[in-house]
Design a protein around this motif. Structure first.
Motif, PDB file in Angstrom:
ATOM      1  N   ILE A 154     -11.321 -15.552  -8.396  1.00 20.41           N
ATOM      2  CA  ILE A 154      -9.940 -15.397  -7.977  1.00 20.41           C
ATOM      3  C   ILE A 154      -9.715 -13.932  -7.630  1.00 20.41           C
ATOM      4  CG2 ILE A 154      -9.096 -17.320  -9.380  1.00 20.41           C
ATOM      5  CD1 ILE A 154      -8.070 -15.237 -11.382  1.00 20.41           C
ATOM      6  N   LEU A 155      -8.625 -13.679  -6.909  1.00 26.62           N
ATOM      7  CA  LEU A 155      -8.286 -12.307  -6.543  1.00 26.62           C
ATOM      8  C   LEU A 155      -7.028 -11.876  -7.273  1.00 26.62           C
ATOM      9  CD1 LEU A 155      -8.896 -12.097  -2.675  1.00 26.62           C
ATOM     10  CD2 LEU A 155     -10.396 -11.384  -4.543  1.00 26.62           C
ATOM     11  N   HIS A 156      -7.061 -10.663  -7.805  1.00 29.70           N
ATOM     12  CA  HIS A 156      -5.859  -9.998  -8.299  1.00 29.70           C
ATOM     13  C   HIS A 156      -5.523  -8.874  -7.326  1.00 29.70           C
ATOM     14  CE1 HIS A 156      -5.844 -11.397 -12.777  1.00 29.70           C
ATOM     15  NE2 HIS A 156      -5.785 -12.400 -11.923  1.00 29.70           N
ATOM     16  N   TYR A 157      -4.262  -8.500  -7.321  1.00 33.57           N
ATOM     17  CA  TYR A 157      -3.798  -7.541  -6.319  1.00 33.57           C
ATOM     18  C   TYR A 157      -3.073  -6.397  -7.011  1.00 33.57           C
ATOM     19  CZ  TYR A 157      -4.736 -11.489  -3.259  1.00 33.57           C
ATOM     20  OH  TYR A 157      -5.342 -12.526  -2.597  1.00 33.57           O
ATOM     21  N   GLN A 158      -3.445  -5.170  -6.645  1.00 34.78           N
ATOM     22  CA  GLN A 158      -2.783  -3.985  -7.197  1.00 34.78           C
ATOM     23  C   GLN A 158      -2.057  -3.247  -6.064  1.00 34.78           C
ATOM     24  OE1 GLN A 158      -5.277  -0.988  -9.031  1.00 34.78           O
ATOM     25  NE2 GLN A 158      -3.620  -0.352 -10.388  1.00 34.78           N
ATOM     26  N   PRO A 159      -0.728  -3.117  -6.161  1.00 35.72           N
ATOM     27  CA  PRO A 159       0.034  -2.480  -5.077  1.00 35.72           C
ATOM     28  C   PRO A 159      -0.270  -0.989  -4.978  1.00 35.72           C
ATOM     29  CG  PRO A 159       1.455  -3.793  -6.515  1.00 35.72           C
ATOM     30  CD  PRO A 159       0.141  -3.658  -7.212  1.00 35.72           C
ATOM     31  N   ARG A 160      -0.051  -0.471  -3.777  1.00 41.89           N
ATOM     32  CA  ARG A 160      -0.152   0.960  -3.505  1.00 41.89           C
ATOM     33  C   ARG A 160       1.208   1.404  -2.961  1.00 41.89           C
ATOM     34  NH1 ARG A 160      -4.908   1.811   0.107  1.00 41.89           N
ATOM     35  NH2 ARG A 160      -3.578   2.277   1.873  1.00 41.89           N
ATOM     36  N   TYR A 161       1.768   2.461  -3.577  1.00 39.05           N
ATOM     37  CA  TYR A 161       3.143   2.860  -3.277  1.00 39.05           C
ATOM     38  C   TYR A 161       3.170   4.131  -2.443  1.00 39.05           C
ATOM     39  CZ  TYR A 161       4.627  -0.461  -6.881  1.00 39.05           C
ATOM     40  OH  TYR A 161       4.840  -1.585  -7.611  1.00 39.05           O
ATOM     41  N   GLU A 162       4.123   4.187  -1.538  1.00 42.73           N
ATOM     42  CA  GLU A 162       4.406   5.413  -0.805  1.00 42.73           C
ATOM     43  C   GLU A 162       5.323   6.262  -1.678  1.00 42.73           C
ATOM     44  OE1 GLU A 162       5.282   6.450   3.795  1.00 42.73           O
ATOM     45  OE2 GLU A 162       6.645   5.037   2.846  1.00 42.73           O
ATOM     46  N   LEU A 163       4.925   7.502  -1.929  1.00 40.23           N
ATOM     47  CA  LEU A 163       5.688   8.345  -2.850  1.00 40.23           C
ATOM     48  C   LEU A 163       7.119   8.576  -2.362  1.00 40.23           C
ATOM     49  CD1 LEU A 163       3.346  11.123  -4.296  1.00 40.23           C
ATOM     50  CD2 LEU A 163       4.963   9.707  -5.537  1.00 40.23           C
ATOM     51  N   ASP A 164       7.278   8.690  -1.048  1.00 39.93           N
ATOM     52  CA  ASP A 164       8.611   8.895  -0.491  1.00 39.93           C
ATOM     53  C   ASP A 164       9.357   7.560  -0.479  1.00 39.93           C
ATOM     54  OD1 ASP A 164      10.858   9.824   0.709  1.00 39.93           O
ATOM     55  OD2 ASP A 164       9.946  10.136   2.687  1.00 39.93           O
ATOM     56  N   GLY A 165      10.091   7.259  -1.561  1.00 40.33           N
ATOM     57  CA  GLY A 165      10.829   6.012  -1.667  1.00 40.33           C
ATOM     58  C   GLY A 165      10.202   5.000  -2.592  1.00 40.33           C
ATOM     59  N   GLU A 173       0.507   8.714  -1.003  1.00 41.76           N
ATOM     60  CA  GLU A 173       0.592   7.420  -1.666  1.00 41.76           C
ATOM     61  C   GLU A 173      -0.040   7.503  -3.044  1.00 41.76           C
ATOM     62  OE1 GLU A 173      -1.425   4.786   0.947  1.00 41.76           O
ATOM     63  OE2 GLU A 173       0.067   4.904   2.553  1.00 41.76           O
ATOM     64  N   VAL A 174       0.378   6.571  -3.946  1.00 36.01           N
ATOM     65  CA  VAL A 174      -0.159   6.525  -5.309  1.00 36.01           C
ATOM     66  C   VAL A 174      -0.453   5.083  -5.674  1.00 36.01           C
ATOM     67  CG1 VAL A 174       0.943   8.634  -6.140  1.00 36.01           C
ATOM     68  CG2 VAL A 174       2.193   6.480  -6.228  1.00 36.01           C
ATOM     69  N   GLN A 175      -1.370   4.929  -6.637  1.00 33.31           N
ATOM     70  CA  GLN A 175      -1.767   3.609  -7.118  1.00 33.31           C
ATOM     71  C   GLN A 175      -2.249   3.757  -8.546  1.00 33.31           C
ATOM     72  OE1 GLN A 175      -5.056   1.940  -4.953  1.00 33.31           O
ATOM     73  NE2 GLN A 175      -4.814  -0.099  -5.810  1.00 33.31           N
ATOM     74  N   GLY A 176      -1.832   2.859  -9.433  1.00 31.85           N
ATOM     75  CA  GLY A 176      -2.295   2.960 -10.802  1.00 31.85           C
ATOM     76  C   GLY A 176      -1.483   2.097 -11.743  1.00 31.85           C
ATOM     77  N   PHE A 177      -1.925   2.072 -13.036  1.00 29.66           N
ATOM     78  CA  PHE A 177      -1.291   1.221 -14.028  1.00 29.66           C
ATOM     79  C   PHE A 177       0.161   1.626 -14.284  1.00 29.66           C
ATOM     80  CE2 PHE A 177      -5.476  -0.034 -16.314  1.00 29.66           C
ATOM     81  CZ  PHE A 177      -5.854  -0.719 -15.182  1.00 29.66           C
ATOM     82  N   TYR A 178       0.514   2.901 -14.056  1.00 36.10           N
ATOM     83  CA  TYR A 178       1.886   3.329 -14.329  1.00 36.10           C
ATOM     84  C   TYR A 178       2.867   2.559 -13.436  1.00 36.10           C
ATOM     85  CZ  TYR A 178       6.007   6.279 -14.935  1.00 36.10           C
ATOM     86  OH  TYR A 178       7.270   6.720 -15.201  1.00 36.10           O
ATOM     87  N   MET A 179       2.481   2.302 -12.197  1.00 34.41           N
ATOM     88  CA  MET A 179       3.358   1.543 -11.291  1.00 34.41           C
ATOM     89  C   MET A 179       3.137   0.043 -11.446  1.00 34.41           C
ATOM     90  SD  MET A 179       2.767   4.679 -10.148  1.00 34.41           S
ATOM     91  CE  MET A 179       1.180   4.487  -9.326  1.00 34.41           C
ATOM     92  N   SER A 180       1.901  -0.385 -11.443  1.00 29.90           N
ATOM     93  CA  SER A 180       1.617  -1.818 -11.556  1.00 29.90           C
ATOM     94  C   SER A 180       0.136  -2.009 -11.834  1.00 29.90           C
ATOM     95  CB  SER A 180       2.001  -2.556 -10.270  1.00 29.90           C
ATOM     96  OG  SER A 180       1.574  -3.905 -10.320  1.00 29.90           O
ATOM     97  N   ARG A 181      -0.176  -2.890 -12.772  1.00 31.02           N
ATOM     98  CA  ARG A 181      -1.549  -3.310 -12.985  1.00 31.02           C
ATOM     99  C   ARG A 181      -1.933  -4.368 -11.937  1.00 31.02           C
ATOM    100  NH1 ARG A 181      -4.006  -2.281 -17.869  1.00 31.02           N
ATOM    101  NH2 ARG A 181      -2.790  -0.997 -19.305  1.00 31.02           N
ATOM    102  N   PRO A 182      -3.217  -4.677 -11.804  1.00 30.22           N
ATOM    103  CA  PRO A 182      -3.596  -5.775 -10.904  1.00 30.22           C
ATOM    104  C   PRO A 182      -2.980  -7.093 -11.377  1.00 30.22           C
ATOM    105  CG  PRO A 182      -5.504  -4.420 -11.416  1.00 30.22           C
ATOM    106  CD  PRO A 182      -4.403  -3.963 -12.312  1.00 30.22           C
ATOM    107  N   ILE A 183      -2.362  -7.834 -10.482  1.00 31.07           N
ATOM    108  CA  ILE A 183      -1.670  -9.075 -10.816  1.00 31.07           C
ATOM    109  C   ILE A 183      -2.114 -10.162  -9.852  1.00 31.07           C
ATOM    110  CG2 ILE A 183       0.364  -7.998 -11.856  1.00 31.07           C
ATOM    111  CD1 ILE A 183       1.750  -8.103  -9.179  1.00 31.07           C
TER     112      ILE A 183
END
Length: 869
Positions: free
Chosen positions: A627-638, A837-847
């Motif tokens: 199965i696939l889990h998905y981890q979001p990547r966020y744009e820091l501006d907003g 951009e940022v990515q990591g457990f602080y914003m979201s774990r893989p779901i």
């Protein structure tokens, strides 16, 4: 009278018919040669015409290209101009353009432009026709799509260049050059879509073509209308206008034929007369030779004895010739004997042949005696001798009896020097048993050595056999691959040579050091079975390996890991011993570098467990247990989600979810990574197709996929089958892909970019030459390795590295993503450093994809008020 009678008693063979045949053959050859010469001359003329035609095509194209480049340069100087932008981009200032002659009749008078226009998508804002103002729209004169011309000119505005095409202007072919009107190089940036477009029209009139042809040595340069056929004249299409540019075809080959053929025919006639005279003379001479033939036959009998000697030489193809009498004493040595051996013939004449030549298997005199008693034939024997420098040499000797009146009067033979052949055979034997680079024994000699040594252990001869067993040390170099890949194979070879020397210095005479291939070596130690002694030996060996290797002005550092197997514990089977040592080496490398491990049954169990896991992984790929889990990547501006990384999980029926670290390395080693990677790519694209907007999906590519499958074909097929737009797919690639095969990796990445997907360098900053890869490979973005992010709050050095990477990415026009963000402090520091951009457990774990769908829906709901506002 007596001579005549004697001659008449000998049979005569007429020669005249043969001479006539020869004369006829010569005549035919002469005729054939003459015809071939004429054909070659015609072919040369044809080639000259063809080459001159190609040159005329080249100069015609060059003339058009030069005129196009001149027009592009001129219009760029007018369009990229602050004053032109100020007076023409809005409402056209006719006072400035026409009356002040900034864009007026000099362009027609001096430069020959029949039309000068300024247009936008709505109208023709300014127009000159033959140097006079006109208010008629350009579309009335120009037979081409103005919209596509405006698009092309605005697209080229960023490079401040012009575009051109051929079109009909007032029904006649013309070169149309267009450029977007924009400010000069003052740093001002404007939207290209808002720019007006300046157009110059250069009709290809007969006067212009005449002048153009004179400049490039082309005669008869003219325009040919559609439907008019001039097959004898070369043609060059003028874009899509239907008109063609034609000119007179030069034919230097025809001139050559008219200047050469008449003299050549005259010379041929003269040669025919001379040949006729020669043929008549030859026939008369042949008749005279017939009468002399019988006399020559008598002389041939006197040469038969000499022919027999040289016939033997030809049959044996020898280097030097020898003859002996009946007792084997040397009577004759050819001059080649002096050159090969360095002796003179007088040194050996009269001495027995067996004193010169020696054979280990059969004495020379016995061999010659056997020839005496057998039927006359040529026999061969391999012998040795010493030259004048007392150096041993090898030769192949042939001999046959010399018969006189049916009795053996001696022996005649040849000797061919085969010293180089024997040396080459010995070299081949050595190479078949030794490594070509290091000179160490290879697998062949190792197998023979192990069989003999273990055989002696199994059956010791009295008290002289070694009853203590053998110890095998399988050694693999640490940190060798980076040296070989980054500094090149010559440096890697120098390191292997130094390692081989150190291994030989560390072992005893009765031990064996072999190279198995690559950076793997095997040492067979005799009588060293005490573990403490082996430990001390391994410690000294590792310390020796860790000493720097000096190559040129560089100091190179490597290490070594070793696996140990012992015959008194693992048995006397060579294959099993090497297998056990390999398992122990695997365990040593798994526990770290610069260490050694003894084989144990537990290691074998771990290998069996690995094989069991491999079988389960094969079934999992077959049964789609992933199965696939998905981890979001966020744009820091907003802090909005701009991309989602797809991460594979193994949904094991017994053990539950298994992270990729536990099975991806195994999949890469067993080639299961190819079907697994294709499934991940297709599943991620199929899921992302239902996401809102232009949200991207990011998929990791393994280096093994690059080397074992057609990645470009896989991505193309997946995009077609799933319907996901290519710009929404991002492929994350680690630096190991470039390390394995630089040229092939670059080719594959360029092909992926042509599909329209985005490329992201993963784990940036941890490789050996990531900066060089950024400059060479077509990456769109980079990911800062999470180890830098984790340490950036602990010290200024790590944060400085992160800041440097962010600035580097911005300077190269790349998006920069920080992965592994796990704290609010890390997020704040990255925000202050202006990371994209940022990515990591602080914003979201893989779901999973359901949770991701809810997260995306929440983000859309949060945006709704701002949208309605």
């Amino acid at each position: 009278m007596n001579k005549t009678n004697a001659d008449s008693s000998l049979p005569a063979l007429p020669q005249t018919p043969h001479t006539r045949t020869l004369v006829a053959l010569i005549g035919l050859l002469f005729a054939a040669a003459f015809l071939l010469g004429m054909g070659a001359l015609i072919n040369i003329a044809r080639n000259l015409n063809s080459e001159e035609l190609q040159k005329s095509y080249f100069y015609t194209q060059k003339a058009l290209e030069t005129r196009t480049a001149t027009s592009a340069a001129l219009i760029s100087s007018f369009a990229v101009w602050d004053s032109a932008y100020d007076h023409l981009n809005g409402i056209a200032d006719t006072q400035w353009a026409y009356k002040e002659r900034n864009l007026g009749d000099p362009l027609f008078i001096n430069n020959g432009y029949e039309g000068v226009f300024v247009i936008d998508r709505k109208s023709t804002k300014y127009g000159l026709l033959n140097g006079r103002l006109t208010e008629v729209a350009l579309s009335r004169y120009l037979d081409t799509s103005l919209g596509s011309l405006i698009d092309a000119a605005q697209d080229a505005a960023a490079q401040a260049r012009a575009v051109d095409r051929f079109a009909l202007f007032n029904g006649w072919p013309a070169l149309v050059t267009a450029a977007a009107i924009q400010p000069g190089d003052d740093g001002t940036r404007v939207d290209p879509a808002s720019l007006s477009v300046m157009i110059f029209v250069d009709q290809l009139t007969p006067a212009k073509l005449l002048k153009l042809g004179q400049a490039y040595g082309l005669t008869g340069l003219a325009i040919e209308a559609p439907g008019v056929q001039t097959s004898s004249r070369p043609q060059l299409n003028l874009g899509r206008t239907g008109y063609r540019l034609t000119w007179d075809q030069p034919r230097p080959g025809n001139d050559l034929l008219w200047s050469v053929v008449p003299p050549l025919l005259a010379a041929g006639m003269v040669l025919c007369l001379l040949l006729g005279y020669f043929f008549r003379f030859a026939l008369r001479t042949s008749q005279q030779m017939d009468s002399n033939y019988r006399v020559l036959k008598v002389s041939n009998q006197a040469l038969e004895a000499s022919e027999e000697r040289f016939r033997a030489v030809a049959e044996a193809a020898s280097d030097w010739i020898w003859e002996t009498d009946e007792q084997g004493r040397i009577l004759y040595l050819s001059t080649r004997f002096v050159a090969v051996t360095g002796f003179t013939s007088d040194d050996w004449l009269g001495k027995p042949l067996e004193q010169l030549l020696h054979c280990d298997t059969l004495p020379i005199d016995t061999w010659l005696a056997d020839l005496r008693n057998s039927q006359p034939h040529t026999a061969h024997l391999r012998c040795t001798y010493r030259d004048h420098c007392a150096q041993p040499r090898y030769c192949r000797v042939s001999a046959r009896p010399i018969l006189q009146d049916g009795q053996v009067a001696g022996f005649r033979g040849t000797a061919s020097d085969i010293t180089d052949e024997v040396a080459a055979h010995a070299q081949i034997q050595h190479l078949s048993m030794h490594d070509a680079l290091t000179g160490l024994p290879n697998r062949n000699l190792l197998a023979r050595h192990l069989e003999e040594a273990l055989g002696r252990l199994s059956h010791p001869p009295g008290n002289h056999g070694n009853a203590h067993g053998l110890t095998l040390l399988l050694l693999d170099l640490d940190d060798f691959k980076p040296i070989n890949d980054t500094l090149g194979h010559p440096v890697g070879d120098a390191v292997l040579l130094e390692v081989a020397k150190r291994l030989r210095d560390a072992t005893r005479e009765q031990d064996l050091v072999a190279r198995l291939g690559g950076d793997e070596f095997l040492m067979v130690l005799s009588g060293l079975t005490n573990d403490k002694e082996i430990d001390r030996f391994c410690a000294r060996l590792i310390e020796s390996m860790r000493q720097p290797i000096v190559h040129g002005d560089q100091q190179l550092y490597i290490g070594a890991s070793m696996g140990i197997a012992q015959s008194h514990l693992q048995g006397p089977d060579p294959t099993e011993l090497i297998r056990c040592a390999d398992i122990a080496l695997y365990a040593a490398k798994a526990e770290g570098k610069n260490t050694w491990r003894y084989f144990s049954a537990q290691m074998n169990e771990e290998i069996q467990h690995r094989r069991h896991l491999e079988n389960e992984l094969r079934l999992a790929v077959k049964n789609h247990e992933f199965i696939l889990h998905y981890q979001p990547r966020y744009e820091l501006d907003g802090m909005t989600i701009v991309s989602v990384e797809a991460l594979v999980r193994w949904d094991h029926p017994i053990e539950g979810l298994i992270s990729p670290d536990a099975f991806i390395p195994l999949a890469e080693q067993t080639e299961l990574i190819v079907p697994l990677g294709r499934w991940v790519l297709r599943e991620a694209c199929e899921t992302a197709r239902h996401w809102p907007g232009d949200l991207m999906v990011s998929v990791n590519l393994s280096p093994a996929q690059f080397s074992r499958s057609d990645v470009v074909a896989d991505v193309r097929e997946t995009l077609i089958q799933t319907g996901l737009p290519a710009h929404r797919l991002e492929l994350e690639i680690t630096e190991n892909v470039m390390l394995n095969d630089i040229d092939n990796a670059l080719h594959i990445m360029n092909a992926l970019k042509e599909l329209g997907v985005r490329l992201n360098m993963d784990d940036f900053g941890t490789g050996y030459s990531s900066l060089g890869y950024l400059r060479t490979y077509p990456f769109d973005s980079i990911k800062i390795d999470k180890r830098f992010i984790a340490a950036m709050a602990l010290g200024s050095n790590d944060r400085a590295v992160v800041q440097a990477i962010i600035n580097l990415g911005k300077a190269m026009g790349l998006k920069v993503t920080a992965e592994g963000v796990e704290t609010e402090q890390q997020l704040a520091l990255l925000n202050s450093d202006a990371c994209h951009e940022v990515q990591g457990f602080y914003m979201s774990r893989p779901i999973d994809k359901l949770a991701l769908g809810r997260l995306l829906a929440q983000q859309d709901e949060a945006r709704l008020p701002s949208r309605s506002a």
